[in-house]
Design an enzyme around this catalytic site. Sequence first.
Site, PDB file in Angstrom:
ATOM      1  N   LEU A 108     -28.185 -22.738 -59.521  1.00 36.99           N
ATOM      2  CA  LEU A 108     -28.313 -21.901 -58.326  1.00 36.99           C
ATOM      3  C   LEU A 108     -29.762 -21.681 -57.895  1.00 36.99           C
ATOM      4  O   LEU A 108     -30.017 -20.924 -56.964  1.00 36.99           O
ATOM      5  CB  LEU A 108     -27.658 -20.532 -58.581  1.00 36.99           C
ATOM      6  CG  LEU A 108     -26.139 -20.555 -58.798  1.00 36.99           C
ATOM      7  CD1 LEU A 108     -25.650 -19.163 -59.170  1.00 36.99           C
ATOM      8  CD2 LEU A 108     -25.415 -21.051 -57.565  1.00 36.99           C
ATOM      9  N   ARG A 109     -30.709 -22.342 -58.575  1.00 38.94           N
ATOM     10  CA  ARG A 109     -32.108 -22.143 -58.204  1.00 38.94           C
ATOM     11  C   ARG A 109     -32.368 -22.563 -56.761  1.00 38.94           C
ATOM     12  O   ARG A 109     -33.157 -21.940 -56.051  1.00 38.94           O
ATOM     13  CB  ARG A 109     -33.031 -22.916 -59.143  1.00 38.94           C
ATOM     14  CG  ARG A 109     -33.195 -22.288 -60.513  1.00 38.94           C
ATOM     15  CD  ARG A 109     -34.434 -22.817 -61.229  1.00 38.94           C
ATOM     16  NE  ARG A 109     -34.496 -22.304 -62.596  1.00 38.94           N
ATOM     17  CZ  ARG A 109     -34.136 -22.991 -63.663  1.00 38.94           C
ATOM     18  NH1 ARG A 109     -33.682 -24.226 -63.523  1.00 38.94           N
ATOM     19  NH2 ARG A 109     -34.222 -22.461 -64.864  1.00 38.94           N
ATOM     20  N   GLY A 110     -31.728 -23.643 -56.336  1.00 39.58           N
ATOM     21  CA  GLY A 110     -31.922 -24.115 -54.968  1.00 39.58           C
ATOM     22  C   GLY A 110     -31.505 -23.080 -53.941  1.00 39.58           C
ATOM     23  O   GLY A 110     -32.206 -22.854 -52.943  1.00 39.58           O
ATOM     24  N   ASP A 160     -37.265 -29.132 -61.615  1.00 43.95           N
ATOM     25  CA  ASP A 160     -36.347 -28.154 -61.034  1.00 43.95           C
ATOM     26  C   ASP A 160     -36.865 -26.726 -61.178  1.00 43.95           C
ATOM     27  O   ASP A 160     -36.512 -25.848 -60.393  1.00 43.95           O
ATOM     28  CB  ASP A 160     -34.970 -28.285 -61.709  1.00 43.95           C
ATOM     29  CG  ASP A 160     -33.977 -27.245 -61.227  1.00 43.95           C
ATOM     30  OD1 ASP A 160     -33.591 -27.313 -60.049  1.00 43.95           O
ATOM     31  OD2 ASP A 160     -33.599 -26.362 -62.018  1.00 43.95           O
TER      32      ASP A 160
END
Length: 362
Positions: free
Chosen positions: A284-286, A203
């Site tokens: 919230l990285r996506g 991720d």
Amino acid sequence: MSSSSKRRVFPFAAVIGQEEMKLALLLNIIDPRIGGVMIMGDRGTGKSTTIRALADLLPGIDVVQGDPYNSSPNDPDLQSTEVRQLIEQGNEVSTEERQVPMIDLPLGATEDRLCGTIDIEKALSEGVRAFEPGLLAKANRGLLYVDEVNLLDDHLVDVLLDSAASGWNTVEREGVSVRHPARFVLIGSGNPEEGELRPQLLDRFGMSVEVRTVREAELRVQVVDQRTAFDDDPDSFISSVQAKQDSLQKKVVSAQDRLQNVVIDEDLRLKISAICGELDVDGLRGDIVSNRAARALAAFEGRNEVSEEDVARVITCSLRHRLRKDPLEQIDSGDRVIKAFCNIFERSDEDVANSFELASID
């Protein structure tokens, strides 16, 4: 930089196929904040060749002469403590041009080799910080490539990802501490048959690309012919594609300059987050990576506003590795992302298929 002093590597502009991989690499060069690329695929699909060609594509960078960290002469965030202190004291520093560093991290590397080591004996006896820079120092302002990253020790992967995220490396030993900039584009590659990365580590990579072996006979012959021509006469082959290489380099540099002016409409940002929500993406990285990658793509194509097609072309690479794996589920993670995109943007699979195949860098 003279051509004679440059590495003789296969030109990036001459790599055939693997458009998704090439585009993901270029987008990370345009905006390193995307967070790097994880490339998984079959053996012999050109992963290492393409990655090593990437650094050669980029123009040289100005660095402080003799500095082991490739310190920038004008950006404090990219300067070592020693260089920053010299400049703050009003001293002039000499500069030189260097090729963008391309550092390979071998699987057998130790933590000292990666982070650097402090000579405690010298520090105590002479009162100076005797620091031997590691690979993170050499990779500052460049590329750090880890082949077979899925076989790398987990604690080294943790160190890598922490440095890539913060842009700094800190080494502490016996009360002596050294901190230096370590801003690099982290690129990992591997074969899924040899093991998977832990989900929480996967991720942390900004984008993930899956490469497949080329099946078309004509394309395979073309790849073999090009590689043979390069091996037989590298200089002649490089000269034959130099115009295309120069054109691509200018396009990347122009995109880097344009990036800060690229805007993404609020409706598109909402739809990107809706896709992440529908796919049950943790954190919230996506969302962040999808926005940054779409802006970088718009900049690469010479536009100041992100389009729906930009989102379509980057959303799969940005999200596929963040989905929770269900061992009973047959559908591919990339297909799940495409399905969610179609649902949120209210487009049919056939209508959107062309957008997902527009990954060419030409």
